[in-house]
Design a protein around this motif. Structure first.
Motif, mmCIF file in Angstrom:
data_model
loop_
_atom_site.group_PDB
_atom_site.id
_atom_site.type_symbol
_atom_site.label_atom_id
_atom_site.label_comp_id
_atom_site.label_asym_id
_atom_site.label_seq_id
_atom_site.Cartn_x
_atom_site.Cartn_y
_atom_site.Cartn_z
ATOM 1 N N ILE A 23 -72.231 -30.280 -21.838
ATOM 2 C CA ILE A 23 -73.228 -31.345 -21.724
ATOM 3 C C ILE A 23 -74.135 -31.090 -20.528
ATOM 4 O O ILE A 23 -75.361 -31.234 -20.629
ATOM 5 C CB ILE A 23 -72.552 -32.727 -21.636
ATOM 6 C CG1 ILE A 23 -71.920 -33.078 -22.977
ATOM 7 C CG2 ILE A 23 -73.554 -33.801 -21.212
ATOM 8 C CD1 ILE A 23 -71.042 -34.311 -22.947
ATOM 9 N N ALA A 24 -73.551 -30.708 -19.399
ATOM 10 C CA ALA A 24 -74.354 -30.423 -18.203
ATOM 11 C C ALA A 24 -75.338 -29.294 -18.479
ATOM 12 O O ALA A 24 -76.503 -29.352 -18.057
ATOM 13 C CB ALA A 24 -73.453 -30.073 -17.027
ATOM 14 N N PHE A 25 -74.896 -28.273 -19.195
ATOM 15 C CA PHE A 25 -75.779 -27.157 -19.533
ATOM 16 C C PHE A 25 -76.911 -27.623 -20.448
ATOM 17 O O PHE A 25 -78.076 -27.286 -20.232
ATOM 18 C CB PHE A 25 -74.988 -26.023 -20.197
ATOM 19 C CG PHE A 25 -75.850 -24.874 -20.610
ATOM 20 C CD1 PHE A 25 -76.367 -24.004 -19.665
ATOM 21 C CD2 PHE A 25 -76.163 -24.662 -21.940
ATOM 22 C CE1 PHE A 25 -77.180 -22.938 -20.049
ATOM 23 C CE2 PHE A 25 -76.969 -23.609 -22.333
ATOM 24 C CZ PHE A 25 -77.478 -22.742 -21.377
ATOM 25 N N ILE A 26 -76.590 -28.412 -21.456
ATOM 26 C CA ILE A 26 -77.617 -28.880 -22.388
ATOM 27 C C ILE A 26 -78.631 -29.766 -21.668
ATOM 28 O O ILE A 26 -79.833 -29.644 -21.901
ATOM 29 C CB ILE A 26 -76.979 -29.597 -23.594
ATOM 30 C CG1 ILE A 26 -76.223 -28.577 -24.453
ATOM 31 C CG2 ILE A 26 -78.032 -30.316 -24.428
ATOM 32 C CD1 ILE A 26 -75.404 -29.171 -25.574
ATOM 33 N N ILE A 54 -80.933 -28.654 -30.149
ATOM 34 C CA ILE A 54 -79.671 -29.073 -29.533
ATOM 35 C C ILE A 54 -78.501 -28.458 -30.300
ATOM 36 O O ILE A 54 -77.537 -27.962 -29.702
ATOM 37 C CB ILE A 54 -79.552 -30.611 -29.489
ATOM 38 C CG1 ILE A 54 -80.693 -31.232 -28.681
ATOM 39 C CG2 ILE A 54 -78.188 -31.047 -28.952
ATOM 40 C CD1 ILE A 54 -80.714 -30.882 -27.212
ATOM 41 N N ASP A 55 -78.585 -28.456 -31.616
ATOM 42 C CA ASP A 55 -77.532 -27.832 -32.428
ATOM 43 C C ASP A 55 -77.432 -26.337 -32.136
ATOM 44 O O ASP A 55 -76.334 -25.775 -32.090
ATOM 45 C CB ASP A 55 -77.796 -28.047 -33.918
ATOM 46 C CG ASP A 55 -77.691 -29.509 -34.324
ATOM 47 O OD1 ASP A 55 -76.999 -30.283 -33.627
ATOM 48 O OD2 ASP A 55 -78.311 -29.882 -35.338
ATOM 49 N N PHE A 56 -78.586 -25.700 -31.944
ATOM 50 C CA PHE A 56 -78.617 -24.272 -31.623
ATOM 51 C C PHE A 56 -77.879 -23.992 -30.314
ATOM 52 O O PHE A 56 -77.034 -23.099 -30.249
ATOM 53 C CB PHE A 56 -80.068 -23.797 -31.528
ATOM 54 C CG PHE A 56 -80.220 -22.387 -31.063
ATOM 55 C CD1 PHE A 56 -80.100 -21.326 -31.938
ATOM 56 C CD2 PHE A 56 -80.492 -22.103 -29.728
ATOM 57 C CE1 PHE A 56 -80.238 -20.010 -31.498
ATOM 58 C CE2 PHE A 56 -80.632 -20.804 -29.272
ATOM 59 C CZ PHE A 56 -80.502 -19.748 -30.167
ATOM 60 N N VAL A 57 -78.186 -24.769 -29.282
ATOM 61 C CA VAL A 57 -77.533 -24.559 -27.985
ATOM 62 C C VAL A 57 -76.044 -24.850 -28.096
ATOM 63 O O VAL A 57 -75.219 -24.138 -27.519
ATOM 64 C CB VAL A 57 -78.170 -25.419 -26.881
ATOM 65 C CG1 VAL A 57 -77.412 -25.303 -25.578
ATOM 66 C CG2 VAL A 57 -79.618 -25.012 -26.668
ATOM 67 N N THR A 66 -74.973 -17.761 -20.619
ATOM 68 C CA THR A 66 -74.939 -16.563 -19.773
ATOM 69 C C THR A 66 -76.341 -16.012 -19.498
ATOM 70 O O THR A 66 -76.483 -15.084 -18.704
ATOM 71 C CB THR A 66 -74.095 -15.444 -20.427
ATOM 72 O OG1 THR A 66 -74.726 -15.023 -21.635
ATOM 73 C CG2 THR A 66 -72.674 -15.921 -20.727
ATOM 74 N N LEU A 67 -77.343 -16.574 -20.151
ATOM 75 C CA LEU A 67 -78.716 -16.080 -20.028
ATOM 76 C C LEU A 67 -79.494 -16.895 -18.990
ATOM 77 O O LEU A 67 -79.168 -18.046 -18.723
ATOM 78 C CB LEU A 67 -79.425 -16.199 -21.377
ATOM 79 C CG LEU A 67 -78.814 -15.442 -22.550
ATOM 80 C CD1 LEU A 67 -79.536 -15.804 -23.832
ATOM 81 C CD2 LEU A 67 -78.851 -13.956 -22.301
#
Length: 88
Positions: A23-26, A54-57, A66-67
């Motif tokens: 969640i933090a990453f999104i 959002i589904d993709f992430v 990692t990118l």
């Protein structure tokens, strides 16, 4: 926004990933996407949700986190365009 993302991910199985980390990453990705396209966070979230970003992430979190953020934003822009999004 946190609740919307949590609700969307809550029903999915997360293997070796803490939901809080995802969640933090999104949230960070939505913020970076908003900045890249001169949107506010709410507009960016709605756009990414509507065009499946959002589904993709969520689906590709193991790779995307990692990118560098600019690469993730570019991936999202391309993916959303393929799903009908109009941001260039």
């Amino acid at each position: 926004m946190y609740f919307c993302i949590w609700k969307k991910l809550n029903n999915k199985t997360l293997m070796n990933v803490r939901i809080e980390d995802k969640i933090a990453f999104i949230i960070a990705v939505v913020s970076e996407f908003a900045a890249a396209f001169s949107l506010n966070s709410q507009q960016a979230y709605r756009y990414l949700d509507r065009f499946k970003g959002i589904d993709f992430v969520d689906k590709f979190y193991n790779v995307e986190h990692t990118l560098p953020f600019n690469d993730v934003v570019q991936d999202l822009a391309i993916y959303c365009r393929k799903n009908g999004g109009g941001l260039v």
